[in-house]
Motif scaffolding. Sequence first.
Motif, PDB file in Angstrom:
ATOM      1  N   VAL A   1       0.952  -0.687   0.138  1.00  0.00           N
ATOM      2  CA  VAL A   1      -0.023  -0.023   0.184  1.00  0.00           C
ATOM      3  C   VAL A   1       0.615   1.225   0.218  1.00  0.00           C
ATOM      4  O   VAL A   1       0.579   2.612  -0.501  1.00  0.00           O
ATOM      5  N   PHE A   2       1.962   1.272   0.791  1.00  0.00           N
ATOM      6  CA  PHE A   2       3.113   2.416   0.812  1.00  0.00           C
ATOM      7  C   PHE A   2       3.261   2.772  -0.337  1.00  0.00           C
ATOM      8  O   PHE A   2       4.086   3.692  -0.918  1.00  0.00           O
ATOM      9  N   LEU A   3       3.683   1.443  -1.427  1.00  0.00           N
ATOM     10  CA  LEU A   3       4.234   1.400  -3.207  1.00  0.00           C
ATOM     11  C   LEU A   3       4.037   1.796  -3.819  1.00  0.00           C
ATOM     12  O   LEU A   3       4.183   3.185  -4.428  1.00  0.00           O
ATOM     13  N   ILE A   4       2.828   1.148  -3.489  1.00  0.00           N
ATOM     14  CA  ILE A   4       0.852   2.501  -4.574  1.00  0.00           C
ATOM     15  C   ILE A   4       0.659   3.674  -4.039  1.00  0.00           C
ATOM     16  O   ILE A   4       0.853   4.404  -4.961  1.00  0.00           O
ATOM     17  N   ALA A   5       1.046   4.104  -2.985  1.00  0.00           N
ATOM     18  CA  ALA A   5       0.709   5.555  -2.563  1.00  0.00           C
ATOM     19  C   ALA A   5       1.474   6.299  -3.030  1.00  0.00           C
ATOM     20  O   ALA A   5       0.656   7.510  -3.778  1.00  0.00           O
ATOM     21  N   ASN A   6       2.941   5.912  -3.011  1.00  0.00           N
ATOM     22  CA  ASN A   6       3.785   7.121  -3.203  1.00  0.00           C
ATOM     23  C   ASN A   6       4.262   7.060  -4.642  1.00  0.00           C
ATOM     24  O   ASN A   6       4.230   8.099  -5.612  1.00  0.00           O
ATOM     25  N   VAL A   7       3.934   5.758  -5.599  1.00  0.00           N
ATOM     26  CA  VAL A   7       4.081   5.637  -7.012  1.00  0.00           C
ATOM     27  C   VAL A   7       2.139   6.349  -7.313  1.00  0.00           C
ATOM     28  O   VAL A   7       2.709   7.249  -9.089  1.00  0.00           O
ATOM     29  N   SER A   8       1.500   6.317  -7.202  1.00  0.00           N
ATOM     30  CA  SER A   8       0.427   7.119  -7.272  1.00  0.00           C
ATOM     31  C   SER A   8       0.373   8.411  -6.967  1.00  0.00           C
ATOM     32  O   SER A   8       0.327   9.167  -7.758  1.00  0.00           O
TER      33      SER A   8
END
Length: 174
Positions: free
Chosen positions: A121-128
């Motif tokens: 979730v952290f990685l998805i939030a940062n990439v988005s």
Amino acid sequence: GKGKGKGKGKGEATPEAAAAVTAAVNPAPPLARQGARTLGWWYGFLVKLALCDVALWLALYALRVFWHELPSRRMVNAAYVIWVLAYNIPVFGSLLAIDLAVPTNPCGRLFQAVNRNQLLVFLIANVSTGVVNMRMQTLFAERGVAYATVYMHMYVVAAVAFMLDVSGVKPRLL
């Protein structure tokens, strides 16, 4: 050895010594084991948060008017620290008020979903976030557009976290 151990042999610890060692290694129990707080205690805490927030805004006003100190993120001066606290305490207080007002926790499933896939979730939030920043000039967006973008971004990240949890996806690290 002989002493207060009541027949304990050499190398055996007394209950008092064991308690002292446990207290030294683990000085404070976690909040969950400190006893349940009453609803009145939480309402009192919410009032104290509000009073603390008012005091912080007044302190920030005094710093600005009497000492001409503006908040500076680069300098991390006192005015900036007070501003960050004063700005974020109402957010924390409103989350606490919602939690107190709603007897069942409607966000529990979302918290559980994020908790199960924290890294993903952290990685998805940062990439988005990077995608949003590349697609629009967020620095120059109007207030309404900025709020809509942030809320939509939060909704999408929360929805992805929920879908990952429902589908049973668990990333494996090495």
